[in-house]
Design an enzyme around this catalytic site. Structure first.
Site, PDB file in Angstrom:
ATOM      1  N   ASP A 246      41.154  37.435  45.380  1.00 29.30           N
ATOM      2  CA  ASP A 246      42.246  37.309  46.072  1.00 29.30           C
ATOM      3  C   ASP A 246      43.095  35.811  45.753  1.00 29.30           C
ATOM      4  O   ASP A 246      42.869  35.539  44.443  1.00 29.30           O
ATOM      5  CB  ASP A 246      40.994  35.830  47.133  1.00 29.30           C
ATOM      6  CG  ASP A 246      41.487  34.935  47.767  1.00 29.30           C
ATOM      7  OD1 ASP A 246      42.430  35.221  49.119  1.00 29.30           O
ATOM      8  OD2 ASP A 246      42.171  33.450  47.925  1.00 29.30           O
TER       9      ASP A 246
ATOM     10  N   GLU B  98      45.557  41.158  45.420  1.00 28.65           N
ATOM     11  CA  GLU B  98      46.521  40.344  46.492  1.00 28.65           C
ATOM     12  C   GLU B  98      46.919  39.386  45.950  1.00 28.65           C
ATOM     13  O   GLU B  98      46.572  38.624  45.147  1.00 28.65           O
ATOM     14  CB  GLU B  98      45.495  39.121  47.930  1.00 28.65           C
ATOM     15  CG  GLU B  98      46.409  38.541  48.830  1.00 28.65           C
ATOM     16  CD  GLU B  98      45.571  37.147  49.559  1.00 28.65           C
ATOM     17  OE1 GLU B  98      46.420  36.625  49.863  1.00 28.65           O
ATOM     18  OE2 GLU B  98      45.229  37.240  48.042  1.00 28.65           O
TER      19      GLU B  98
END
Length: 537
Positions: free
Chosen positions: A201, A270
């Site tokens: 993330d 990401e």
């Protein structure tokens, strides 16, 4: 034999555990719920699952604020439940990827609780602390994505700390080698358990500019970005200094060196930066991330030109890197609403799945896409997302794509026997799994047919890509692998399309993919609305 490259061309099914299946009747999905539905997931023909955070957390950002990286939050179950999930998935030949949130922790993490006490403790330099300006204001002009300043005053230390997201999500100081070592040790814990991959993330947010330089202003006409409310000041800056720093490249090398000790484990980063495609290419270059994905196909532009330009721009930069594409996830409006323009038909749902799964790279498919779910309508009084609550009504947040999976048409859609954490959209009950299982023409069966067919097409899983010049709204490209070529053509509109494809007079249409098939005779192509054509050439 161990296939260390299983991830190339893989279809990864994203599970948002809060909304998948509730087995202990508290209104929130859990790990035993995932276990119970793994046979269903395997039946879809996907290669892997990616599970959003299930770690111990106060849930201010629904698990992306981690208080303990090595434990399961009781809301979701136990570590034993995770071990059972991993074993069951592997028995079904499903790989398991988990979220890792490395750039920040919860303010309830033991590290932060110690760090904030004073400026001399053992973890005093584990987070990004800075003195106030002489007038008491924040150290610089950096802004948080969720609104307001990215700096929060901490009276215990008499300093500000950095938070790129919520104030309860303080940023770790990756300039400190002890922090990097501790982060990698947490990653090792899950690799030792046997996970097959890590979805990382906000991976470009690990490092900040050590000089704390101000971000420059962005002209009004360039204030665009995925998920931003029109009045979110985050879009008013070029974010040159609060993320995507050059030091991050060396850390990605350290992370990859750890992954290399687990030959079949992979990383998926990401990436959201000022030039996400360039960053994606840089982060997957050399011995860094295995795959990267950005948000270019998670916006509102649904045109053949935009999709082609996005993919070609990445292809021109990515060299040996490997992309991962997604058109829906837990952070953006569901694709059938976003790109459907009021026409959320089963044909469009199946076309979109086929299109994204035919691009070069791997694919992340969000739970519910296989059912053709649209964005749920969540009234303000039921919102849970702090992002949406802050920016309502201009931006309704992310709750509309996070509502529970509809397994049947009962009161709570088979998700739970009690009222769920987010309300069930009544329109979703008609799309429930039990309904679609009995309809051979459903989106669900169309999804399965295409995945089964794609699995037997090496060109679509591993091949290169070359786009063809076609007018809107037709997207066309050729995938090639080991000398075998597959032509893929998609009509992105509901109106029939006719065109000439020069050089493809001898192409032979392929069947079995389950889509509304166009025809190709002597280079003359006919496509039904939201139809497609695959051909051997």
């Amino acid at each position: 034999m161990i296939d260390a490259s299983w991830w190339r061309g893989a279809v990864i099914y994203q599970i948002y555990p809060r909304s998948f299946l509730d087995t202990n009747q508290d209104g929130v999905g859990d790990l035993p719920g995932i276990i119970q539905r793994l046979d269903y997931v395997a039946s879809l023909g996907v290669d892997a699952i990616w599970i959003a955070p299930f770690f111990r957390s106060p849930m201010a950002d629904f698990g992306y604020d981690i208080a303990d990286y090595r434990d399961v939050d009781p809301l979701f179950g136990t570590l034993d439940d995770f071990d059972r999930l991993l074993a069951k998935a592997h028995s079904l030949n499903l790989k398991v990827m988990i979220d890792q949130v490395l750039s920040h922790t919860s303010d309830q993490h033991a590290w932060f609780k110690e760090s904030r006490e004073n400026q001399t403790n053992d973890k005093a330099d584990w987070y990004v602390w800075a003195d106030a300006k002489p007038d008491g204001s924040a150290p610089n002009n950096w802004l948080a994505i969720f609104g307001g300043s990215a700096w929060q005053w901490e009276p215990r230390r008499g300093q500000y700390y950095l938070h790129n997201f919520l104030a309860s999500q303080p940023d770790l100081n990756f300039h400190n080698p002890q922090v990097r070592a501790a982060v990698l040790d947490n990653v090792r814990f899950w690799l030792d358990k046997g996970v097959d991959g890590l979805r990382l993330d906000a991976i470009n947010f690990c490092f900040h500019d050590a000089q704390l330089r101000d971000n420059p202003p962005k002209p009004k006409e360039k204030r665009v970005g995925r998920g931003f409310s029109p009045d979110n000041p985050y879009a008013f800056q070029y974010h040159l200094y609060n993320n995507t720093q050059p030091e991050n490249l060396a850390f990605l090398g350290e992370l990859r060196a750890l992954l290399d000790l687990y030959p079949t484990a992979v990383t998926l980063g990401e990436i959201s930066s000022e030039d996400s495609l360039a960053t994606m290419a840089e982060y997957t270059h050399g011995h860094r991330l295995h795959m990267g994905y950005s948000f270019e196909l998670l916006g509102s532009d649904f045109s053949a030109t935009y999709i082609r330009n996005t993919v070609e721009q990445l292809e021109a930069q990515v060299s040996e890197g490997w992309p991962c594409w997604s058109i829906s996830n837990h952070d953006v409006e569901r694709v059938l609403t976003r790109w459907g323009n009021g026409n959320a038909s089963p044909r469009l749902a199946n076309l979109l799945t086929a299109m994204v799964c035919s691009l070069r790279g791997s694919v992340c498919v969000y739970q519910g896409e296989e059912l053709g779910l649209t964005e749920a309508n969540v009234p303000f009084e039921s919102l849970r997302d702090p992002y949406g609550i802050t920016f309502w009504p201009n931006f309704k947040g992310r709750d509309g794509c996070r509502t529970p999976m509809p397994w049947d048409d009962s009161a709570f859609a088979g998700f739970s026997k009690v009222a769920p954490w987010l309300p069930i959209d009544e329109a979703h009950k008609a799309l429930a799994v039990t309904h679609q299982e009995t309809d051979p023409d459903s989106v669900l069966h169309g999804f399965r047919r295409f995945m089964q067919w794609r699995a037997a097409q090496p060109a679509l899983r591993r091949g290169g890509i070359r786009f063809l010049d076609t007018p809107e709204p037709v997207l066309a490209f050729v995938r090639e692998h080991d000398g075998a070529q597959v032509l893929a053509v998609f009509n992105l509109s509901k109106q029939p399309q006719s065109l000439t494809l020069k050089g493809f007079e001898g192409a032979q249409p392929l069947s079995g993919h389950g889509l509304d098939q166009g025809s190709l005779e002597l280079g003359q192509l006919q496509l039904p609305g939201h139809g497609a054509l695959f051909a051997r050439c």
